[in-house]
Design an enzyme around this catalytic site. Structure first.
Site, PDB file in Angstrom:
ATOM      1  N   TYR A 111      -2.875   7.401   7.654  1.00 47.77           N
ATOM      2  CA  TYR A 111      -3.168   8.551   6.914  1.00 47.77           C
ATOM      3  C   TYR A 111      -3.985   8.670   5.581  1.00 47.77           C
ATOM      4  O   TYR A 111      -5.034   8.696   5.233  1.00 47.77           O
ATOM      5  CB  TYR A 111      -1.990   9.738   7.017  1.00 47.77           C
ATOM      6  N   SER A 154      -7.097  15.483   1.425  1.00 47.55           N
ATOM      7  CA  SER A 154      -5.509  15.261   0.751  1.00 47.55           C
ATOM      8  C   SER A 154      -5.381  14.971  -0.456  1.00 47.55           C
ATOM      9  O   SER A 154      -6.173  14.117  -0.989  1.00 47.55           O
ATOM     10  CB  SER A 154      -4.602  14.881   2.345  1.00 47.55           C
TER      11      SER A 154
END
Ligand code: NAD
Length: 260
Positions: A155, A142
């Site tokens: 995350y 990401s």
């Protein structure tokens, strides 16, 4: 180019994973789908992909948060297709909360699915790839592997960790025909992000369209979503011989997010 290869894409019943699975099947790759969802919808998806591509497409419902189920998933792929040549670690979940209110159970779940699952899958898949001296390991990381945002402690930690794992595996396999890379997408409009758009609209009392503008605006300079098809295309490039010397590396597909 990839004709006859076999792939496992974790978390491919939806979103980015499905985009990558479609791209691979379209290039003559046998694909093992994985992920959660309604069994009849998953079966319809599997049959549609197989019919469109003319390739064998199978499905395994492993929960990749459980190391034993990850090992079973890799073994089932090798058994179904005779090899596992392309491993795409894509399954991921999100939880947002300030760090001092972040539930421990959510921290553990995000680390298990977004980071530890990739370690377990790589560990199980590497021996077979080494025997054939060819392999592609693609970790869907990401923009949050490279930079941080508030309220995403687990995350961001998992995605930074996933990029670290990518580098180590890239180094450990550098003298083989195996590469390990990461794709770092910016915002992609999938069910994972739809939840965040809805939460933003509810928090600010705005329409969904305004919430989309408020989500993209501060982060993604292109002000456009990345698409699952574009991530599929990036994965095909990383599987190609043009990317033979790309290993331990991250490929950003983020509309300029991390250029800032
Ligand atoms: P999504 O919610 O559309 O899809 C997630 C997939 O993972 C689904 O198939 C789901 O069933 C599966 N999954 C979830 N938990 C699982 C588990 N325990 N075991 C097996 N499968 C499981 O999400 P997405 O946006 O397509 O995300 C895919 C990956 O891309 C994630 O790793 C995510 O972090 C990453 N990513 C997404 C974006 C974005 O903007 N959407 C941006 C950057 C990175």
């Amino acid at each position: 180019m990839l004709q006859g290869k076999a792939a496992l894409v974790t978390g491919s019943t939806s979103g980015i994973g499905l985009g990558v699975a479609r791209a691979l099947a379209g290039q003559g790759v046998s694909v093992m789908l994985n992920g959660f969802g309604d069994p009849s919808q998953i079966e319809a998806l599997r049959a549609e992909l197989a019919a469109q591509s003319g390739m064998p497409v199978a499905y395994h419902g492993a929960d990749v948060g459980d190391p034993d189920q990850v090992a079973a998933l890799v073994a089932a792929t090798e058994q179904a297709f005779g090899s596992l040549d392309i491993l795409v670690n894509n399954a991921g979940i999100q939880h947002t909360d300030p760090v001092e209110r972040f539930p421990q159970e959510r921290w553990d779940a995000v680390i298990a699915v977004n980071l530890s699952a990739a370690f377990h899958a790589i560990q199980a898949a590497l021996p077979g790839m080494k025997v054939r001296n060819w392999g592609r390991i693609i970790n869907i990381a990401s923009a949050h592997a490279l930079t941080a945002s508030i309220n995403k402690a687990a995350y961001v930690a998992a995605k930074h960790g996933l990029l670290g794992l990518t580098k180590v595996v890239g180094l450990e396999t550098a003298e083989t025909g195996i590469t390990c890379t990461a794709i770092c997408p910016g915002w992609v409009r999938t069910p994972l992000v739809e939840k965040q758009i809805e939460a933003l609209a509810a928090r600010d009392g705005t329409s969904i369209d305004e919430a989309v503008a408020n989500l993209l605006g501060p982060k993604q300079p292109s002000k456009q979503f990345v698409t699952p098809e574009q991530i599929g295309g990036a994965a095909l490039f990383l599987c190609s011989s043009a990317a033979d010397q790309m290993t331990g590396a991250a490929l950003s597909v983020d509309g300029g997010w991390t250029a800032q």
